[in-house]
Design a protein around this motif. Structure first.
Motif: not given
Length: 434
Positions: A39, A42-43, A334, A337-338
């Motif tokens: 990602n 995003r990072t 995150s 999402e995960r």
């Protein structure tokens, strides 16, 4: 088919997380980097707040210390063993004007200090006034300094080309002038040969006999923009006011033989001038002059510069905290999402501690990576600023250690809540998530 491919790396990572006590720090960091790399956008956005904050800390600290060092060097180039005596302040309408606005000092005061104060090396009296200076088609208002032959030695500034005026020229009030380099450039043209030129100061003609070396701005004044003429000439032809007891002057520079004698010389000079001016402090009378210690000026400027730097670093620290909040927000997103990934890991045996460690590692890695980039950018900005504005490059190790340590702590704290939420997820509920 696609879902089965996505699950293979997750299963591989989850198996590594089973029994957190057997998982090495290297493996945890490797998995954190893999998750962040998947990602990238995003990072990067998460790192931006930390990058800006640490860049500000390093750059502002370096620029602040560089300018402070430059100021100290300029003041020390003029001498840390200098005592300046300024004439008193006049009053107009009950309002006290600035120091030097009254003619309370005389040339005889300067001569008395040179003869009677112990530890004095040399003394230089001076007058200062703005006047119109004309050469060819150029007409500028410039600062004129009327002084004596001791001025170059006392102020540590000497002619770059030509010469300074002699004692004979001072005694005869000869109309000669030495230009500061900036004054030369503005009047005659950049780099021009000034010796032999004739300029007009307040309507009077002066022969230019030299150009002073470049010193740079020192506080509100810039010696490079000044013009120097004999004190006697300035008093007679420009100022035109003599004190009742002698030739009136604006101030006196007193150079002592060593900095250790500065305080004693200041005390003796104050008492000598009180006796000469008939001032009795015990009767409530105030001094009609003011003494300024160059060491005190340097200390005041240094402390002010340090305070300013601390304030700016504090502001940069706040931006780092804001960056930490950004990390926390993105990590919370995150986790959501995960959710399915976390469910798969927990379903095959990953413990809550292992999940907690994984998400904390990701937050810390983001902060550290942002810190490294920020440190490099901060040093680059400081280097560019020092070259552009011509001050020493000073990179303080403590600012790097402080900034890097702060980013680590911020990353750790920012990852606590999201990591705890991830560790507490029910695996069955997580597996049902889309």
């Amino acid at each position: 088919m696609t879902k089965s491919r996505e699950r293979k790396p997750l299963v591989k990572q989850a198996s590594a997380l089973v029994g957190s006590s057997s998982v090495s720090l290297l493996e945890i960091m490797s998995m954190a980097l893999e998750a962040l790399w998947s990602n990238k956008l995003r990072t990067l956005l998460t790192m931006l707040g930390v990058i800006i904050g640490i860049t500000a800390v390093i750059a502002v600290t370096a620029i602040g210390q560089g300018t402070q060092k430059s100021t100290e060097q300029q003041l020390q180039s003029l001498g840390t063993d200098i005592l300046q005596v300024q004439s008193g302040a006049a009053r107009s309408g009950g309002v006290r004007q600035g120091s030097g606005s009254a003619t309370t000092l005389t040339l005889e005061d300067a001569q008395a200090i040179a003869q009677e104060v112990l530890g004095v090396d040399r003394v230089s009296a001076f007058l200062q006034q703005n006047a119109q200076v004309v050469y060819a088609g150029n007409n500028d208002s410039m600062t004129i300094i009327g002084t004596d032959i001791n001025y170059p030695y006392v102020r540590n500034t000497h002619p770059q080309t030509g010469r300074f005026f002699s004692q004979e020229e001072v005694d005869s009030a000869k109309a000669v002038a030495i230009l500061g380099p900036t004054a030369r450039d503005e009047l005659l043209g950049t780099g021009s040969n000034a010796e032999g030129a004739q300029i007009r100061i307040a309507g009077e003609t002066y022969d230019v006999i030299g150009v002073m070396e470049t010193k740079g701005a020192q506080g509100p004044q810039n010696p490079d923009e000044q013009i120097y003429i004999p004190l006697t000439n300035m008093s007679a032809r420009l100022v035109g006011n003599n004190a009742v007891k002698g030739l009136a002057i604006r101030g006196i520079y007193v150079k002592v033989k060593s900095q250790d004698l500065l305080d004693a010389a200041q005390y003796q000079t104050t008492n000598l001038l009180r006796v000469r001016h008939g001032i009795f402090p015990e009767k409530g009378e105030t001094d009609d002059f003011r003494t300024v210690n160059s060491a005190d000026i340097i200390e005041t400027l240094t402390s002010t510069s340090k305070l300013f730097t601390v304030m700016i670093v504090a502001v940069a620290g706040i931006s780092l905290i804001v960056g930490g909040i950004g990390i926390a927000n993105i990590m919370l997103v995150s986790v959501v999402e995960r959710t399915r990934e976390i469910g798969i890991r927990k379903a095959i045996g990953a413990t809550g501690t292992a999940i907690l460690t994984q998400f904390l590692a990701e937050a810390v890695v983001i902060a550290i990576m942002g810190g490294v980039v920020g440190i490099c950018l901060g040093i680059a900005i400081a280097f560019a600023a020092s070259n552009l504005f011509k001050f020493p490059l000073v990179i303080s190790p403590w600012s790097i250690v402080f900034g890097f340590g702060l980013t680590f702590v911020i990353g750790l704290l920012a990852g606590v809540v999201p990591a705890r939420n991830a560790a507490r997820l029910d695996p069955i509920t997580a597996l049902r998530s889309d």
